[in-house]
Scaffold this motif. Structure first.
Motif, PDB file in Angstrom:
ATOM      1  N   SER A   1       0.838  -1.199   0.000  1.00 56.52           N
ATOM      2  CA  SER A   1       0.000   0.000   0.000  1.00 56.52           C
ATOM      3  C   SER A   1       0.869   1.243   0.000  1.00 56.52           C
ATOM      4  N   PHE A   2       0.280   2.326  -0.510  1.00 60.35           N
ATOM      5  CA  PHE A   2       0.908   3.639  -0.445  1.00 60.35           C
ATOM      6  C   PHE A   2       0.243   4.440   0.680  1.00 60.35           C
ATOM      7  N   ILE A   3       1.059   5.066   1.515  1.00 63.74           N
ATOM      8  CA  ILE A   3       0.571   5.846   2.646  1.00 63.74           C
ATOM      9  C   ILE A   3       0.930   7.310   2.396  1.00 63.74           C
ATOM     10  N   THR A   4      -0.054   8.178   2.564  1.00 64.60           N
ATOM     11  CA  THR A   4       0.176   9.616   2.418  1.00 64.60           C
ATOM     12  C   THR A   4      -0.722  10.355   3.398  1.00 64.60           C
ATOM     13  N   VAL A   5      -0.473  11.654   3.529  1.00 72.08           N
ATOM     14  CA  VAL A   5      -1.317  12.526   4.357  1.00 72.08           C
ATOM     15  C   VAL A   5      -1.879  13.607   3.446  1.00 72.08           C
TER      16      VAL A   5
ATOM     17  N   ASP B   1       6.585  14.101   7.590  1.00 69.99           N
ATOM     18  CA  ASP B   1       7.247  12.934   7.001  1.00 69.99           C
ATOM     19  C   ASP B   1       6.503  11.678   7.437  1.00 69.99           C
ATOM     20  N   ILE B   2       6.666  10.609   6.632  1.00 68.97           N
ATOM     21  CA  ILE B   2       6.093   9.300   6.927  1.00 68.97           C
ATOM     22  C   ILE B   2       7.198   8.270   6.766  1.00 68.97           C
ATOM     23  N   CYS B   3       7.225   7.293   7.658  1.00 68.68           N
ATOM     24  CA  CYS B   3       8.235   6.228   7.585  1.00 68.68           C
ATOM     25  C   CYS B   3       7.563   4.904   7.946  1.00 68.68           C
TER      26      CYS B   3
ATOM     27  N   VAL C   1       4.181   8.562  11.558  1.00 70.28           N
ATOM     28  CA  VAL C   1       3.828   9.834  10.931  1.00 70.28           C
ATOM     29  C   VAL C   1       4.296  10.955  11.846  1.00 70.28           C
ATOM     30  N   LEU C   2       5.114  11.853  11.320  1.00 68.85           N
ATOM     31  CA  LEU C   2       5.600  13.007  12.081  1.00 68.85           C
ATOM     32  C   LEU C   2       4.738  14.215  11.737  1.00 68.85           C
ATOM     33  N   GLY C   3       3.973  14.683  12.716  1.00 66.61           N
ATOM     34  CA  GLY C   3       3.144  15.864  12.526  1.00 66.61           C
ATOM     35  C   GLY C   3       3.854  17.132  12.948  1.00 66.61           C
TER      36      GLY C   3
END
Length: 865
Positions: free
Chosen positions: A170-174, A225-227, A240-242
């Motif tokens: 899967s692709f994860i995004t915000v 960023d997302i890792c 997820v870094l907010g």
């Protein structure tokens, strides 16, 4: 030197005047040497530098070339994707090995790129596919040398961070809706092709499949960023870094844990933990700190020399756990965590016997010297007559042609503004000088901060600003203050010695009031006696003559912006002036202005023995009403804040209950929780509005209380003919605060100051001097004690007591008349009897004053007195 710093192992500065972001750092074996050491190259060597002509958005290393599983370098430009191979050649000379970069293939992009990610999309083996996100929210998938497909993310406005999870494919995004979204690769692959942004006719008719999100999670903030971290085959975690928190999610989007951050983060990196079942995370912030968290527990904090926009962890030269950080201006540093022991040892001090008699003698001489200096010059040494800096202020005699007030009208009145010019002239070269200008609210300034550089001596600089009234009530003072802080360098101290110089200026009365119609009736009246013949009010207040009654030289009316009126009358036969108004606090400014202008008038005439006095009754009852009103607003504010806190707790509790109901797999009835939530929300809003309104009313009440305090101090000074030093003591006691607050208010502060005066210079016996006052300033239950102490203060001044702050004056005064004043009580029972006695004494005193005949004041023309 602090132990908690990142130890610099190797560092360098990249480029010149370039900017770097989180995608500009990648740590990998790019030359496929197998050991990550660059074939024995030294860490300080620059292995390769190539100018690519186009700006670089992101770099990644992976299996991007078909037919081989060797690592290649992918470089993302705004309109192009390039894949390079990096190889090294063994060097035979002292220059070392040589490295080359070769372009394998490139893709020209039809849309402007934002970022990219890579992975084994669809479960392919032995190769990595690349996914690029465009600025308009399109995902473009490249199967190495060929373009596969492109899909628009539904409802995308702005691109966010992008990551790929190999475990769930899967692709994860915000998204711009501030929610984490997950899209299956298979859904992307079989969805309708995105030839254009709008839906095509075939898609509307049902040909192809719509792109549907797998799961979403609202985090309420934008992500940096997302890792994706997977340390075992059974589970993986999405980090997820907010902007204010960082989140750890499960594969299905459920929150494992979250951590609220104290500082604004700049980068992060999850990595393997030594404890089973936990994950360590490096988080850099804009305070140049690097924090190490184990899940949500802070394990280590270290200082960095820069703000890290990207952070990686790797093994370099067999040194494991090297932290690689990159700043936005190109500072690249490899560091390690730990502490370096200090090898410094203090030398042994030669032991010698001390002569305590000589030390005592020297100490007494120094103490005597300090005491003499304080007696002659005060706490600080007197400055030279010709100071380093001269400050002068000039208030314009005319209003500004165009008013600088943003709200140019109060009711039907046009609010004027007046220009003030402040001039600074230095004698020697000075470092940065800062000018701060202060006026009493509701007066406002167009600019209150200025900075100057006096690089050479004898320079003159002038600044100008405007003052205007902002509000429908009057300020307590018309005096402004210009304060300049600067540093004077010396031979011993190059940074300079801090100094402060100030200059006061007086604003015109016409800035806050207009000529008004005199009034024959008023609730509050004051009579000021003088020792000289009365002066025409037209000569004292030339700008406030009413055009319709120019012949009334002994009557004048004033109307403040906002509506309140004050009438001033001068007796024709006696040497008295009467001031009257409907509001007690409004008497202050006109009374003070009258006395100032009378002194200036007689000084110009060469008369030096002019004096004013007050023989009427002290208006304490009117003063106490303002105190009670101010205190009532304080108590009301505390009650409103308590209610607001209770409703906020109730609101959050209802939210938790609703959230539990919504997450339950077996839905249960809401039982009117939604109605209760809506009602509580309305109560929270109403209470917040009430708190804000009460704060505004409290601020205005405090301004009016300050005006009334100024008036009481003036009347006490005229009544007892106090000197300037004694009036200053009263001002320090009654006007201790420039701003009122819930934690430290006017009532308890003034009560403590007056109690101190009553037990020191105004004390009657040694028993009162031995009385110890409480050290805590708590909000009182009511104002009765304060009002009793103010009454007692006036009574003791009437009996001959005098105000003084010197230690010698603390002895019981001998000038107190027999019968004197009651002592300060030491218990509540004693307090009641003493307060009753002092109230009777002061009441009798007021009656005696009231029997003094009033001056003969001429009636207004056409109106009966």
């Amino acid at each position: 030197m602090s132990l908690f710093k990142a130890r610099d192992w190797w560092s360098t500065v990249l480029g010149e005047k370039e900017e770097f972001d989180q995608g500009c750092l990648c740590l990998a074996d790019v030359d496929n040497s197998g050991n990550g050491q660059g074939d024995g190259a030294q860490a300080e060597d620059l292995l390769l530098e190539v100018h690519l002509r186009d700006p670089v958005l992101q770099v990644q290393v992976g299996k991007f070339v078909s037919g081989t599983e060797m690592l290649h370098l992918a470089v993302l430009h705004s309109r192009k994707l390039c894949v390079y191979s990096v190889s090294g050649t063994l060097g035979n000379v002292e220059h070392g090995n040589q490295y080359q970069i070769k372009l394998m293939y490139e893709h020209n992009l039809q849309r402007t790129a934002c970022n990219m990610t890579y992975g084994t999309f669809g479960g392919v083996k032995g190769r990595d596919l690349i996914c690029i996100q465009s600025m308009d929210g399109m995902l473009m998938v490249f199967e190495q040398e060929s373009y596969a497909f492109g899909r628009f993310l539904p409802g995308s406005l702005l691109p966010g961070p992008l990551a790929y999870s190999s475990r769930t494919d899967s692709f994860i995004t915000v998204s711009s809706c501030r929610q984490v979204e997950s899209y299956k690769y298979q859904v992307l692959a079989f969805a309708t092709d995105a030839d254009k942004r709008q839906e095509t006719e075939q898609q509307k008719l049902g040909s192809g499949k719509r792109l549907v999100v797998d799961w979403t999670l609202n985090i309420g903030e934008q992500a940096l960023d997302i890792c994706i971290v997977s340390f075992n085959q059974s589970a993986s975690s999405i980090f997820v870094l907010g902007e204010r928190n960082f989140f750890c999610l499960k594969d299905n989007g459920q929150i494992r844990f979250m951590k609220k951050l104290d500082c604004s983060p700049s980068s992060f990196l999850p990595y393997c933990s030594v404890s089973e079942g936990t994950i360590n995370t490096l988080i850099g912030n804009h305070n140049k700190m690097l924090h190490v968290y184990q899940d949500v527990t802070l394990k280590w904090a270290t200082q960095l020399p820069h703000v890290p926009v990207a952070v990686r962890v790797g093994c370099l030269h067999d040194l494991k756990g090297v932290i690689v950080t990159l700043s936005d201006d190109g500072h690249l540093q490899c560091s390690y965590l730990g502490t370096d022991p200090s090898l410094f040892q203090a030398p042994k001090v030669e032991s010698r016997e001390l002569n305590y008699d000589e030390l005592d003698k020297e100490l007494k001489e120094l103490q005597k010297l300090i005491k003499d200096v304080n007696k002659l010059q005060g706490v600080w040494p007197m400055t030279e007559k010709e100071d380093d800096l001269k400050v002068s202020a000039l208030v314009s005699s005319n209003f500004d042609s165009v008013s600088q007030a943003p709200d140019a009208e109060v009711g039907a009145d046009l609010v004027p503004s007046v220009t003030v010019k402040v001039t600074l002239q230095n004698r020697v070269a000075l470092q940065k000088a800062k000018l701060s200008v202060y006026v009493q609210p509701p007066l406002e300034l167009t600019c209150d901060q200025f900075t100057f550089d006096f690089m050479a001596p004898e320079m003159t600089k002038t600044v100008a600003f405007s003052v205007y009234l902002k509000g429908s009530y009057t300020p307590p003072e018309l005096e402004g203050n210009a304060v300049v802080s600067y540093s004077r360098p010396t031979d011993r101290n190059p940074d300079g010695i801090p100094r402060v110089i100030q200059c006061k200026f007086r604003l015109p009365l016409k800035l806050i009031c207009l000529p008004g119609q005199p009034s024959k009736t008023a609730s509050h009246k004051l009579t000021i006696d003088t020792n000289k013949s009365p002066v025409s009010l037209l000569s004292l207040f030339p700008g406030f003559a009413n055009q319709s009654e120019d012949d009334q030289v002994n009557v004048m009316g004033f109307r403040f912006f906002g509506g309140s009126r004050v009438t001033l009358l001068a007796s024709k036969t006696s040497q008295r002036y009467r001031i009257q108004s409907e509001q007690f606090e409004d008497l202050w400014l006109i009374t003070n202005e009258l006395i100032i202008r009378l002194k200036e008038y007689f000084e110009k005439q060469g008369i030096k023995d002019f004096s004013c006095s007050f023989s009427g009754s002290m208006p304490l009852q009117e003063y106490f009403e303002l105190i009670d009103h101010h205190f009532e607003l304080r108590i009301n504010g505390e009650k409103l804040e308590e209610l607001l806190s209770e409703r906020a707790v109730q609101f959050r509790a209802i939210q938790r209950r609703l959230l539990t109901r919504f997450k339950d797999k077996t839905p249960a009835p809401l039982q009117h929780l939604d109605t209760l939530l809506d009602g509580t929300y309305k109560q929270v809003i109403a209470l917040a509005d009430a708190v804000e309104e009460n704060q505004d009313n409290l601020f205005q009440a405090f301004i009016r209380l300050r005006s009334a305090s100024h008036l009481v101090i003036l009347l006490v000074g005229l009544w007892q003919k106090l000197s300037a030093d004694q009036v200053a003591i009263l001002e320090a006691a009654f006007l201790p605060l420039q701003q009122d607050a819930q934690e430290l208010g006017w009532e308890e502060t003034v009560d403590a100051a007056i109690s101190h005066l009553l037990k020191t210079c105004l004390s009657k016996s040694s028993k009162e001097q031995a009385l110890t006052l409480g050290s805590r300033l708590d909000v009182p239950k009511d104002t009765s004690r304060l009002k009793k102490h103010i009454t007692l203060l006036c009574d003791r001044l009437a009996k001959g007591g005098r105000l003084c702050l010197s230690a010698d004056a603390a002895a019981p005064p001998t000038m107190v008349m027999p019968g004197g004043c009651a002592p300060i009580p030491e218990s509540d029972l004693e307090e009641r009897s003493v307060d009753q006695e002092s109230a009777e004494l002061f009441t009798n005193h007021k009656h005696l004053i009231a029997e003094t005949p009033m001056p003969e004041v001429p009636p207004l023309q056409g109106v009966a007195e």
